[in-house]
Design a protein around this motif. Structure first.
Motif, PDB file in Angstrom:
ATOM      1  N   LYS A 158      60.421  58.108  55.960  1.00  0.00           N
ATOM      2  CA  LYS A 158      60.186  57.247  57.115  1.00  0.00           C
ATOM      3  C   LYS A 158      58.794  56.617  57.061  1.00  0.00           C
ATOM      4  O   LYS A 158      57.830  57.232  56.592  1.00  0.00           O
ATOM      5  CB  LYS A 158      60.327  58.040  58.415  1.00  0.00           C
ATOM      6  CG  LYS A 158      61.716  58.625  58.641  1.00  0.00           C
ATOM      7  CD  LYS A 158      62.750  57.549  58.866  1.00  0.00           C
ATOM      8  CE  LYS A 158      64.039  58.097  59.466  1.00  0.00           C
ATOM      9  NZ  LYS A 158      64.719  59.070  58.621  1.00  0.00           N
ATOM     10  N   LYS A 159      58.701  55.395  57.562  1.00  0.00           N
ATOM     11  CA  LYS A 159      57.412  54.695  57.687  1.00  0.00           C
ATOM     12  C   LYS A 159      56.843  54.999  59.074  1.00  0.00           C
ATOM     13  O   LYS A 159      57.453  54.654  60.086  1.00  0.00           O
ATOM     14  CB  LYS A 159      57.594  53.190  57.500  1.00  0.00           C
ATOM     15  CG  LYS A 159      58.144  52.811  56.125  1.00  0.00           C
ATOM     16  CD  LYS A 159      58.245  51.312  55.951  1.00  0.00           C
ATOM     17  CE  LYS A 159      59.322  50.691  56.830  1.00  0.00           C
ATOM     18  NZ  LYS A 159      60.674  51.139  56.477  1.00  0.00           N
ATOM     19  N   VAL A 160      55.669  55.660  59.081  1.00  0.00           N
ATOM     20  CA  VAL A 160      55.126  56.186  60.328  1.00  0.00           C
ATOM     21  C   VAL A 160      53.727  55.644  60.578  1.00  0.00           C
ATOM     22  O   VAL A 160      52.845  55.764  59.710  1.00  0.00           O
ATOM     23  CB  VAL A 160      55.066  57.730  60.306  1.00  0.00           C
ATOM     24  CG1 VAL A 160      54.620  58.260  61.668  1.00  0.00           C
ATOM     25  CG2 VAL A 160      56.426  58.319  59.934  1.00  0.00           C
ATOM     26  N   ARG A 161      53.524  55.064  61.747  1.00  0.00           N
ATOM     27  CA  ARG A 161      52.184  54.596  62.129  1.00  0.00           C
ATOM     28  C   ARG A 161      51.268  55.797  62.303  1.00  0.00           C
ATOM     29  O   ARG A 161      51.556  56.731  63.054  1.00  0.00           O
ATOM     30  CB  ARG A 161      52.258  53.783  63.431  1.00  0.00           C
ATOM     31  CG  ARG A 161      50.928  53.170  63.842  1.00  0.00           C
ATOM     32  CD  ARG A 161      50.152  54.030  64.813  1.00  0.00           C
ATOM     33  NE  ARG A 161      48.800  53.502  65.021  1.00  0.00           N
ATOM     34  CZ  ARG A 161      47.876  54.089  65.760  1.00  0.00           C
ATOM     35  NH1 ARG A 161      48.121  55.209  66.385  1.00  0.00           N
ATOM     36  NH2 ARG A 161      46.675  53.567  65.864  1.00  0.00           N
ATOM     37  N   SER A 162      50.135  55.777  61.585  1.00  0.00           N
ATOM     38  CA  SER A 162      49.166  56.867  61.618  1.00  0.00           C
ATOM     39  C   SER A 162      47.789  56.279  61.856  1.00  0.00           C
ATOM     40  O   SER A 162      47.633  55.081  62.076  1.00  0.00           O
ATOM     41  CB  SER A 162      49.224  57.641  60.295  1.00  0.00           C
ATOM     42  OG  SER A 162      48.255  58.663  60.250  1.00  0.00           O
ATOM     43  N   PHE A 163      46.762  57.141  61.840  1.00  0.00           N
ATOM     44  CA  PHE A 163      45.400  56.612  61.999  1.00  0.00           C
ATOM     45  C   PHE A 163      44.460  57.129  60.926  1.00  0.00           C
ATOM     46  O   PHE A 163      43.248  57.156  61.088  1.00  0.00           O
ATOM     47  CB  PHE A 163      44.847  56.890  63.406  1.00  0.00           C
ATOM     48  CG  PHE A 163      44.853  58.346  63.829  1.00  0.00           C
ATOM     49  CD1 PHE A 163      43.789  59.181  63.537  1.00  0.00           C
ATOM     50  CD2 PHE A 163      45.915  58.844  64.549  1.00  0.00           C
ATOM     51  CE1 PHE A 163      43.789  60.497  63.944  1.00  0.00           C
ATOM     52  CE2 PHE A 163      45.916  60.165  64.980  1.00  0.00           C
ATOM     53  CZ  PHE A 163      44.857  60.998  64.672  1.00  0.00           C
TER      54      PHE A 163
ATOM     55  N   GLY B 299      43.083  59.643  57.457  1.00  0.00           N
ATOM     56  CA  GLY B 299      42.550  60.980  57.269  1.00  0.00           C
ATOM     57  C   GLY B 299      43.611  62.041  57.077  1.00  0.00           C
ATOM     58  O   GLY B 299      44.611  61.857  56.372  1.00  0.00           O
ATOM     59  N   ALA B 300      43.401  63.193  57.726  1.00  0.00           N
ATOM     60  CA  ALA B 300      44.277  64.344  57.557  1.00  0.00           C
ATOM     61  C   ALA B 300      45.716  64.037  57.957  1.00  0.00           C
ATOM     62  O   ALA B 300      46.663  64.549  57.341  1.00  0.00           O
ATOM     63  CB  ALA B 300      43.746  65.522  58.382  1.00  0.00           C
ATOM     64  N   ILE B 301      45.896  63.200  58.984  1.00  0.00           N
ATOM     65  CA  ILE B 301      47.253  62.877  59.429  1.00  0.00           C
ATOM     66  C   ILE B 301      48.010  62.134  58.330  1.00  0.00           C
ATOM     67  O   ILE B 301      49.202  62.382  58.099  1.00  0.00           O
ATOM     68  CB  ILE B 301      47.233  62.043  60.722  1.00  0.00           C
ATOM     69  CG1 ILE B 301      46.540  62.817  61.851  1.00  0.00           C
ATOM     70  CG2 ILE B 301      48.638  61.655  61.131  1.00  0.00           C
ATOM     71  CD1 ILE B 301      47.261  64.082  62.266  1.00  0.00           C
ATOM     72  N   ASP B 302      47.332  61.241  57.628  1.00  0.00           N
ATOM     73  CA  ASP B 302      47.963  60.545  56.500  1.00  0.00           C
ATOM     74  C   ASP B 302      48.397  61.549  55.429  1.00  0.00           C
ATOM     75  O   ASP B 302      49.508  61.456  54.886  1.00  0.00           O
ATOM     76  CB  ASP B 302      46.990  59.539  55.880  1.00  0.00           C
ATOM     77  CG  ASP B 302      46.914  58.231  56.647  1.00  0.00           C
ATOM     78  OD1 ASP B 302      47.463  58.168  57.768  1.00  0.00           O
ATOM     79  OD2 ASP B 302      46.295  57.285  56.146  1.00  0.00           O
TER      80      ASP B 302
ATOM     81  N   ALA C   1      52.681  56.849  55.368  1.00  0.00           N
ATOM     82  CA  ALA C   1      51.704  56.606  56.429  1.00  0.00           C
ATOM     83  C   ALA C   1      51.327  55.131  56.451  1.00  0.00           C
ATOM     84  O   ALA C   1      50.972  54.566  55.411  1.00  0.00           O
ATOM     85  CB  ALA C   1      50.465  57.465  56.218  1.00  0.00           C
ATOM     86  N   VAL C   2      51.399  54.524  57.619  1.00  0.00           N
ATOM     87  CA  VAL C   2      51.059  53.109  57.784  1.00  0.00           C
ATOM     88  C   VAL C   2      49.915  53.015  58.790  1.00  0.00           C
ATOM     89  O   VAL C   2      50.063  53.420  59.948  1.00  0.00           O
ATOM     90  CB  VAL C   2      52.268  52.294  58.290  1.00  0.00           C
ATOM     91  CG1 VAL C   2      51.895  50.820  58.409  1.00  0.00           C
ATOM     92  CG2 VAL C   2      53.469  52.483  57.367  1.00  0.00           C
ATOM     93  N   ASN C   3      48.785  52.504  58.354  1.00  0.00           N
ATOM     94  CA  ASN C   3      47.611  52.406  59.226  1.00  0.00           C
ATOM     95  C   ASN C   3      47.538  51.030  59.874  1.00  0.00           C
ATOM     96  O   ASN C   3      47.060  50.067  59.269  1.00  0.00           O
ATOM     97  CB  ASN C   3      46.326  52.682  58.448  1.00  0.00           C
ATOM     98  CG  ASN C   3      46.248  54.099  57.897  1.00  0.00           C
ATOM     99  OD1 ASN C   3      45.691  54.337  56.846  1.00  0.00           O
ATOM    100  ND2 ASN C   3      46.828  55.051  58.611  1.00  0.00           N
TER     101      ASN C   3
END
Length: 376
Positions: free
Chosen positions: A170-175, A177-180, A190-192
């Motif tokens: 899945k393509k997930v909006r992240s911010f 760092g560690a979350i990516d 991870a999509v910033n």
């Protein structure tokens, strides 16, 4: 008697000088690229502006640019640095080369998920315990004024996420760092992108899910495009300065004006978090009424997230060293220590904002000398 008279004359002259400075008037341009109903504005900018204008008896006036009408998220730092605006909301982790030390807080998203304690801990760490952080800000002609922190991010998705395996591919909006890194470990992409792009991304299928506080279901109308919310607290966003001031602007303020700004600074640190907490509580019943599928996190989800953070500690250190941070542990350990400190100081006081603001004044802003802070 003569000495006392001269003293009175000098005191009167000082008062007149201060009054003259206030009487000159000054429109202060601030940029908040988020919308008018975002907690950073309703809880931070608006109360701060009102308080400063009142304390200066209207001598200082503000003009607040919202929703990217003047500068967007990436353009705010150069706008502040170059004096296009006098201050603005800056996401420090958008500029890791310029703020290598403060970007570390992006990697600490999973530590300190209480928004108030996290905001206070970041703010004290940067302002009182991180000389390299101050040096980074100075290079950008900016005065770091304090950070806010969101409430915990949840997973808002087009299809239900009932286990972390459901995020694979899945393509997930992240911010960042560690979350990516966590998303990549799960097999997700991870999509910033800015939170303001969440609705469009979900509606056009360029995103399968976004991670944001539950309050943003209402703030961005995400319940129209993300009918499923997994209430797993994956961490909070805190790598920012709610308002960073242009250094030349700051130096042009009078001493009394800088005192007033610092007195009201806690509004910018804790006010947004207080609004997030209030909005989260309000949105949950509204989401249920709109038939949003609220999915409780499983124990397996929580354990996996905790295990990832333990494993990720080395990656946090390595990422900071790569950015040029000589002693990442000094930042990490101080932040962790301060989260615990503010958890205790803030306990039971969420319903008393003035008590919280006073704690911030006492613990942080009273220790900044307005005659020296940001003046070098």
């Amino acid at each position: 008697m003569k000495i006392r008279t001269l003293g009175k004359i000098a005191a009167a002259a000082c008062l007149l000088a201060g009054s003259a400075a206030f009487a000159q008037g000054k429109e202060i341009k601030l940029n908040s690229w988020l919308g008018p109903n975002h907690p950073i504005n309703t809880g931070g900018y608006n109360p701060f502006i009102k308080a400063v204008e009142a304390d200066t008896k209207g001598a200082l006036k503000f003009r607040l640019f919202l929703s990217g009408s003047l500068l967007d998220s990436r353009g705010t730092l150069p706008g502040v640095r170059d004096g296009v605006v006098d201050g603005g909301f800056i996401v420090l982790s958008f500029h890791p080369a310029e703020f290598p030390h403060a970007t570390t807080f992006t990697d600490l998203a999973m530590v300190g998920t209480d928004s108030l304690s996290a905001a206070a801990a970041v703010t004290e760490t940067v302002l009182l315990h991180c000389a390299p952080c101050a040096a980074d800000s100075k290079k950008q002609n900016m005065v770091f004024f304090g950070a806010y922190a969101t409430t915990g991010y949840n997973i808002m998705s087009r299809t239900p996420v009932k286990s972390l395996d459901d995020l694979k591919g899945k393509k997930v909006r992240s911010f960042g760092g560690a979350i990516d890194r966590w998303l990549r470990e799960l097999g997700a992409v991870a999509v910033n992108v800015d939170a303001t792009a969440a609705y469009e991304g979900l509606s056009k299928n360029t995103l399968d899910a976004v991670m944001l506080p539950v309050a943003d279901l209402g703030a961005y109308n995400l319940w129209d495009v993300a009918p499923n919310v997994t209430l797993l607290d994956v961490g909070s966003f805190k790598s920012n300065t709610t308002v960073g001031f242009n250094r030349d602007f700051w130096r042009d303020l009078t001493l009394e004006q800088r005192k007033i700004f610092l007195k009201n600074a806690p509004l910018m640190v804790l006010g947004p978090g207080l609004d997030y907490i209030k909005n989260d509580a309000k949105v949950i019943p509204e989401a249920k009424a709109k038939k949003v599928n609220l999915i409780p996190p499983t124990d397996a989800m929580k354990k996996q997230l905790a295990a990832f953070f333990e494993k990720d500690k080395q990656a946090i250190n390595d990422a900071a060293v790569k950015r040029g941070v000589k002693d990442p542990n000094a930042i990490v350990s101080k932040y962790v220590e301060l989260v615990a400190k503010y958890d205790k100081l803030f306990a039971g006081k969420q319903g008393d904002p003035e008590a919280l603001y006073e704690i911030m004044r006492r613990e942080v802003y009273s220790k900044l000398d307005p005659a020296k802070f940001g003046m070098d």
